[in-house]
Design an enzyme around this catalytic site. Structure first.
Site, PDB file in Angstrom:
ATOM      1  N   SER A  68       0.859  -1.186   0.000  1.00 41.38           N
ATOM      2  CA  SER A  68       0.000   0.000   0.000  1.00 41.38           C
ATOM      3  C   SER A  68       0.892   1.231   0.000  1.00 41.38           C
ATOM      4  O   SER A  68       2.074   1.142   0.372  1.00 41.38           O
ATOM      5  CB  SER A  68      -0.862  -0.012   1.261  1.00 41.38           C
ATOM      6  N   TYR A  71      -2.818  -1.055  10.386  1.00 39.64           N
ATOM      7  CA  TYR A  71      -2.875  -1.266   8.931  1.00 39.64           C
ATOM      8  C   TYR A  71      -1.541  -0.882   8.286  1.00 39.64           C
ATOM      9  O   TYR A  71      -0.964  -1.667   7.523  1.00 39.64           O
ATOM     10  CB  TYR A  71      -4.014  -0.452   8.313  1.00 39.64           C
TER      11      TYR A  71
HETATM   12  N1  LIG Z   1      -8.432   0.540  -2.176  1.00 37.38           N
HETATM   13  C1  LIG Z   1      -7.376   1.163  -1.689  1.00 37.38           C
HETATM   14  O1  LIG Z   1      -7.366   2.401  -1.557  1.00 37.38           O
HETATM   15  C2  LIG Z   1      -6.135   0.373  -1.342  1.00 37.38           C
HETATM   16  C3  LIG Z   1      -4.942   1.094  -1.230  1.00 37.38           C
HETATM   17  C4  LIG Z   1      -3.788   0.400  -0.913  1.00 37.38           C
HETATM   18  C5  LIG Z   1      -3.816  -0.973  -0.725  1.00 37.38           C
HETATM   19  N2  LIG Z   1      -5.003  -1.637  -0.825  1.00 37.38           N
HETATM   20  C6  LIG Z   1      -4.985  -3.088  -0.585  1.00 37.38           C
HETATM   21  O2  LIG Z   1      -5.526  -3.733  -1.705  1.00 37.38           O
HETATM   22  C7  LIG Z   1      -6.071  -5.000  -1.315  1.00 37.38           C
HETATM   23  C8  LIG Z   1      -7.433  -5.154  -1.942  1.00 37.38           C
HETATM   24  O3  LIG Z   1      -8.289  -4.146  -1.434  1.00 37.38           O
HETATM   25  P1  LIG Z   1      -9.444  -3.512  -2.315  1.00 37.38           P
HETATM   26  O4  LIG Z   1      -9.147  -2.068  -2.427  1.00 37.38           O
HETATM   27  O5  LIG Z   1      -9.653  -4.294  -3.531  1.00 37.38           O
HETATM   28  O6  LIG Z   1     -10.647  -3.654  -1.299  1.00 37.38           O
HETATM   29  P2  LIG Z   1     -11.995  -4.530  -1.388  1.00 37.38           P
HETATM   30  O7  LIG Z   1     -12.747  -4.167  -2.616  1.00 37.38           O
HETATM   31  O8  LIG Z   1     -12.643  -4.350  -0.065  1.00 37.38           O
HETATM   32  O9  LIG Z   1     -11.453  -6.021  -1.553  1.00 37.38           O
HETATM   33  C9  LIG Z   1     -10.951  -6.753  -0.472  1.00 37.38           C
HETATM   34  C10 LIG Z   1     -10.982  -8.217  -0.834  1.00 37.38           C
HETATM   35  O10 LIG Z   1     -10.461  -8.965   0.274  1.00 37.38           O
HETATM   36  C11 LIG Z   1     -11.371 -10.015   0.574  1.00 37.38           C
HETATM   37  N3  LIG Z   1     -11.373 -10.325   1.997  1.00 37.38           N
HETATM   38  C12 LIG Z   1     -11.617  -9.469   3.015  1.00 37.38           C
HETATM   39  N4  LIG Z   1     -11.604 -10.141   4.187  1.00 37.38           N
HETATM   40  C13 LIG Z   1     -11.358 -11.441   3.884  1.00 37.38           C
HETATM   41  C14 LIG Z   1     -11.238 -12.621   4.660  1.00 37.38           C
HETATM   42  N5  LIG Z   1     -11.382 -12.608   5.996  1.00 37.38           N
HETATM   43  N6  LIG Z   1     -10.997 -13.787   4.025  1.00 37.38           N
HETATM   44  C15 LIG Z   1     -10.877 -13.828   2.675  1.00 37.38           C
HETATM   45  N7  LIG Z   1     -10.955 -12.739   1.896  1.00 37.38           N
HETATM   46  C16 LIG Z   1     -11.211 -11.563   2.487  1.00 37.38           C
HETATM   47  C17 LIG Z   1     -12.741  -9.466   0.172  1.00 37.38           C
HETATM   48  O11 LIG Z   1     -13.628 -10.545  -0.141  1.00 37.38           O
HETATM   49  P3  LIG Z   1     -14.828 -11.072   0.786  1.00 37.38           P
HETATM   50  O12 LIG Z   1     -15.383  -9.890   1.532  1.00 37.38           O
HETATM   51  O13 LIG Z   1     -15.772 -11.663  -0.219  1.00 37.38           O
HETATM   52  O14 LIG Z   1     -14.213 -12.096   1.674  1.00 37.38           O
HETATM   53  C18 LIG Z   1     -12.386  -8.716  -1.107  1.00 37.38           C
HETATM   54  O15 LIG Z   1     -12.386  -9.583  -2.204  1.00 37.38           O
HETATM   55  C19 LIG Z   1      -6.030  -5.007   0.209  1.00 37.38           C
HETATM   56  O16 LIG Z   1      -4.930  -5.752   0.630  1.00 37.38           O
HETATM   57  C20 LIG Z   1      -5.828  -3.540   0.569  1.00 37.38           C
HETATM   58  O17 LIG Z   1      -5.156  -3.414   1.791  1.00 37.38           O
HETATM   59  C21 LIG Z   1      -6.150  -0.997  -1.143  1.00 37.38           C
END
Ligand SMILES: NC(=O)c1ccc[n+]([C@@H]2O[C@H](COP(=O)([O-])OP(=O)(O)OC[C@H]3O[C@@H](n4cnc5c(N)ncnc54)[C@H](OP(=O)(O)O)[C@@H]3O)[C@@H](O)[C@H]2O)c1
Length: 265
Positions: free
Chosen positions: A134, A147
């Protein structure tokens, strides 16, 4: 052709990786892992891909066992592992329940390490690992402490793996996006009365950053930082003492709702 294992495939960045790899025909089969099976089934149907849906809560031992069992019984050749499952909740140490902090560590750190360890034996020369770091991984963050620390772990772990697995011709890329337009932000802001950023800016397109990351991975890059703002942050965090930047970040926080949230409602 080999398979791609993508955690967090039910939404956001993980889902976009499935779309991108499918479009580029970079895998013959996709193993999609997350809790919401119906979302992954719909995605597989929409894209017409050969998919194995693994509904699993990766903070639990049973969830991880499902991946171990599938790997051991099918012994596939894995071309891509993308560890995108993750979440972050805003809030200072005294505002977040301990259970939230533990789940962040269990998913962002423990599950990511375990799944990597389980999968690497099924990889060969030219295989790729993409770990979700991130833009928050470069420095300690007030009000986002666990986080940011969990993502700092991912960055250091991935960089070490880049060298270790590099000896076997396996490429590891740590993906460090700024704020991306996914469900992540709504979930991060879900607790109303906690310290949080006044504004989460700039908000990046999921498609664009994932495309950039796949390109970086194919070029064998150790790290992919998405945009000029996050690259500038990365540089400043390297050059300046963290006290100065932490004070600037603290000034950008407030208690309660954020402008992002207000502009959505
Ligand atoms: N969006 C941002 O601004 C951002 C910035 C930097 C880094 N990131 C990182 O990018 C990654 C993806 O995030 P995103 O932005 O795509 O958010 P998102 O749309 O909320 O996706 C998160 C994914 O993780 C899965 N997940 C959550 N809890 C889980 C669990 N207990 N077991 C299995 N799967 C789980 C969710 O699926 P289910 O709920 O169906 O389980 C979903 O598919 C994360 O690691 C986040 O830290 C995001």
């Amino acid at each position: 052709m080999s398979i791609a294992i993508i955690t967090g495939a039910s939404s956001g960045i993980g889902e976009q990786f499935v779309r991108e790899l499918a479009e580029r025909r970079l895998a013959s089969e996709f193993w999609l892992v997350a809790r919401r099976a119906e979302r992954m089934e719909a995605l597989a149907e929409e894209l017409g891909i050969n998919a194995k849906i693994i509904p699993a809560d990766l903070t639990s031992g049973e969830g991880i066992e499902k991946i171990r069992e599938a790997l051991e019984s099918e012994r596939p050749e894995v071309g891509f592992l993308i560890n995108a499952a993750g979440f972050g909740n805003f809030g200072r140490f005294d505002e977040l329940p301990e259970s939230d902090m533990e789940r962040m560590i269990d998913l962002n750190v423990k599950a990511l390490v375990t799944i990597t360890n389980l999968t690497v034996p099924f990889m060969t020369r030219g295989s790729r690992v993409i770990q979700l770091g991130s833009g928050s991984c470069f420095t300690p963050l007030y009000g986002f402490n666990v986080y940011a620390a969990s993502k700092a772990f991912v960055l250091h772990y991935s960089k070490a793996l880049y060298y270790e697995l590099g000896e076997r011709g396996i490429y590891v890329t740590c993906f460090c996006p700024g704020w991306v337009d996914t469900e992540f932000i709504g979930k991060a802001l879900s607790r109303a009365d906690v310290t949080r950023p006044k504004r989460m800016w700039p908000l990046l397109s999921c498609r664009r950053v994932v495309r950039g990351c796949v390109r970086a991975s194919l070029k064998g890059r150790k790290m992919y930082v998405t945009n000029w703002f996050t690259r500038l942050q990365h540089l400043l965090f390297k050059l300046l003492p963290d006290g100065i930047l932490s004070r600037a970040w603290i000034m950008m926080q407030r208690k309660g709702g954020s402008k992002n949230e207000e502009s959505k409602s």
